[in-house]
Design a protein around this motif. Structure first.
Motif, PDB file in Angstrom:
ATOM      1  N   GLN A  23       0.709  -1.298  -0.127  1.00 43.56           N
ATOM      2  CA  GLN A  23      -0.211  -0.023  -0.018  1.00 43.56           C
ATOM      3  C   GLN A  23       1.036   1.077  -0.242  1.00 43.56           C
ATOM      4  N   ARG A  24       2.281   1.186   0.451  1.00 41.41           N
ATOM      5  CA  ARG A  24       2.790   2.314   0.630  1.00 41.41           C
ATOM      6  C   ARG A  24       3.258   2.530  -0.837  1.00 41.41           C
ATOM      7  N   ALA A  25       3.991   1.724  -0.924  1.00 39.96           N
ATOM      8  CA  ALA A  25       4.463   1.888  -2.402  1.00 39.96           C
ATOM      9  C   ALA A  25       4.010   2.429  -3.056  1.00 39.96           C
ATOM     10  N   ILE A  26       1.921   1.509  -3.606  1.00 38.88           N
ATOM     11  CA  ILE A  26       1.299   2.387  -4.353  1.00 38.88           C
ATOM     12  C   ILE A  26       1.000   3.904  -4.180  1.00 38.88           C
ATOM     13  N   GLN A 141       1.985  -5.753  -5.902  1.00 36.51           N
ATOM     14  CA  GLN A 141       2.229  -4.363  -5.908  1.00 36.51           C
ATOM     15  C   GLN A 141       1.111  -4.133  -7.379  1.00 36.51           C
ATOM     16  N   THR A 142       1.066  -4.509  -8.923  1.00 35.21           N
ATOM     17  CA  THR A 142       0.694  -4.444  -9.903  1.00 35.21           C
ATOM     18  C   THR A 142      -0.559  -4.963 -10.093  1.00 35.21           C
ATOM     19  N   TYR A 143      -0.612  -6.451  -9.180  1.00 32.83           N
ATOM     20  CA  TYR A 143      -1.294  -7.013  -9.044  1.00 32.83           C
ATOM     21  C   TYR A 143      -2.857  -5.930  -8.272  1.00 32.83           C
ATOM     22  N   ALA A 294       9.463   2.101  -1.420  1.00 30.00           N
ATOM     23  CA  ALA A 294       8.785   1.907   0.021  1.00 30.00           C
ATOM     24  C   ALA A 294       9.569   0.866   0.874  1.00 30.00           C
ATOM     25  N   LEU A 295      10.461   0.023   0.453  1.00 26.70           N
ATOM     26  CA  LEU A 295      11.212  -0.880   0.991  1.00 26.70           C
ATOM     27  C   LEU A 295      11.937  -0.501   2.079  1.00 26.70           C
ATOM     28  N   MET A 296      13.255   0.111   1.032  1.00 24.77           N
ATOM     29  CA  MET A 296      13.923   1.563   1.288  1.00 24.77           C
ATOM     30  C   MET A 296      13.906   2.104   2.573  1.00 24.77           C
ATOM     31  N   GLU A 297      12.662   3.138   2.557  1.00 21.58           N
ATOM     32  CA  GLU A 297      11.975   3.461   3.638  1.00 21.58           C
ATOM     33  C   GLU A 297      11.913   2.746   4.749  1.00 21.58           C
ATOM     34  N   PHE A 298      10.726   1.605   4.351  1.00 22.96           N
ATOM     35  CA  PHE A 298      10.925   1.035   5.464  1.00 22.96           C
ATOM     36  C   PHE A 298      12.122   0.334   6.030  1.00 22.96           C
ATOM     37  N   CYS A 301      14.033   3.419   7.949  1.00 21.83           N
ATOM     38  CA  CYS A 301      12.976   4.858   8.973  1.00 21.83           C
ATOM     39  C   CYS A 301      11.779   3.823   9.191  1.00 21.83           C
ATOM     40  N   GLY A 302      11.628   2.562   9.512  1.00 19.51           N
ATOM     41  CA  GLY A 302      10.376   1.880   9.658  1.00 19.51           C
ATOM     42  C   GLY A 302       9.684   2.219   9.910  1.00 19.51           C
ATOM     43  N   VAL A 303       8.988   3.053   8.384  1.00 17.47           N
ATOM     44  CA  VAL A 303       7.830   2.780   7.991  1.00 17.47           C
ATOM     45  C   VAL A 303       7.119   2.420   6.440  1.00 17.47           C
ATOM     46  N   PRO A 304       6.182   1.605   6.856  1.00 13.20           N
ATOM     47  CA  PRO A 304       4.838   1.538   7.468  1.00 13.20           C
ATOM     48  C   PRO A 304       5.355   1.072   8.207  1.00 13.20           C
ATOM     49  N   GLY A 305       4.719   2.291   9.559  1.00 13.35           N
ATOM     50  CA  GLY A 305       4.078   1.904  11.057  1.00 13.35           C
ATOM     51  C   GLY A 305       3.175   0.297  11.221  1.00 13.35           C
TER      52      GLY A 305
END
Length: 305
Positions: A23-26, A141-143, A294-298, A301-305
């Protein structure tokens, strides 16, 4: 010092974390397409260790870091002491003291596991001979973008029981879909991977049985990188495993087709399928950028939380 989270396979995140990451990637895709500036990794550096070449992996990670306000360093075997025999442990100890994230694309999966165990920063598996989890993030994500949740759906894997197949087996466990694997005898996925999946994945020899009523049909090249000398033998073994119009006609009428690319038209897939209306291969490739952001942010940075 906190132990970093790594992403060596889909099993390193919980199903809930994976769902939130998709969802974060979207959302990150929407932000980027809207021209919003978002730089959570400003002044941070991604070390990219490539022992296998790539188009999509390098461009998507470098672009993602640039869009996040950071930078990346491309390291081929010619550019590092790894290519000259330095112990993996030593390279991991040193590199992880200088950069903030490390992405590795290599052959033996054990190599990335060893590297991660000595790294102070998150390590991302950008492909090993055992699995390719970043590609699965893009596929999921695509699906989801096209059809909504994949939970409870049926996915057909047609072809070699390779690293991509292993990742689809893990995805069936983590995202809650049913996977049917059609592969010729002698080209099965690793037994341990399949056994751990329980009832989430099964082998069916006939590609028509796998495709019957499927919501998603996926394939990959018959000879992966490093297997080129087996091309002729594999071409014979997989002759009946091409994803073509006749096979897609057996799937659900709303079924999508995916391929991680590069594709060999006329071998594992017909041109009419990969260039046809059910194919989402190009969105799938683009989504490597957004899902990896989204993966690198997670991881950092620890998100999505």
């Amino acid at each position: 010092m906190d132990t970093p989270r790594h992403f060596l396979s889909l099993l390193d995140l919980t199903p809930d974390e994976l769902d939130r990451l998709i969802q974060r990637a979207i959302e990150l895709k929407r932000m980027q397409q809207a021209g919003e500036i978002y730089e959570p990794l400003k002044n941070r550096v991604l070390g990219m260790v490539f022992e296998k070449s790539s188009t999509r992996t390098r461009v998507s990670f470098e672009t993602g870091m640039a869009q996040f306000g950071g930078s990346s360093i491309f390291l081929s075997p010619r550019d590092t002491q790894l290519g000259r025999g330095e112990p993996i442990e030593d390279t991991a100890r040193v590199l992880s003291r200088m950069v903030d994230l490390i992405m590795i694309r290599t052959f033996e999966h054990e190599k990335i596991e060893t590297f991660a165990s000595y790294s102070r920063v998150p390590v991302i598996n950008a492909l090993t001979d055992h699995n390719h989890p970043c590609q699965l993030l893009a596929d999921m994500q695509t699906y989801v973008e096209r059809r909504g949740s994949i939970a409870g759906r049926t996915v057909a894997w047609i072809g070699d029981g390779n690293n991509m197949c292993h990742s689809y087996v893990n995805a069936a466990r983590q995202f809650g879909f049913k996977l049917r694997i059609a592969c010729p005898e002698g080209f099965d996925p690793a037994g341990g991977v399949l056994q751990a999946a329980g009832g989430a994945a099964e082998i069916v020899r006939d590609p028509r049985d796998a495709a019957e009523g499927a919501d998603l049909v996926v394939t990959d090249v018959w000879a992966s990188m490093g297997q080129e000398e087996e091309q002729e033998r594999r071409a014979k073994a997989f002759a009946d495993y091409q994803v073509n119009d006749a096979l897609m006609a057996l799937a659900d009428k709303e079924a999508l087709f995916m391929h991680c690319l590069p594709a060999h038209r006329g071998e594992e897939v017909s041109a009419s399928v990969i260039d046809g209306p059910q194919s989402v291969a190009w969105e799938e490739a683009e989504n490597r950028l957004h899902s990896q952001k989204a993966l690198m942010e997670f991881l950092y940075c620890g998100v999505p939380g």
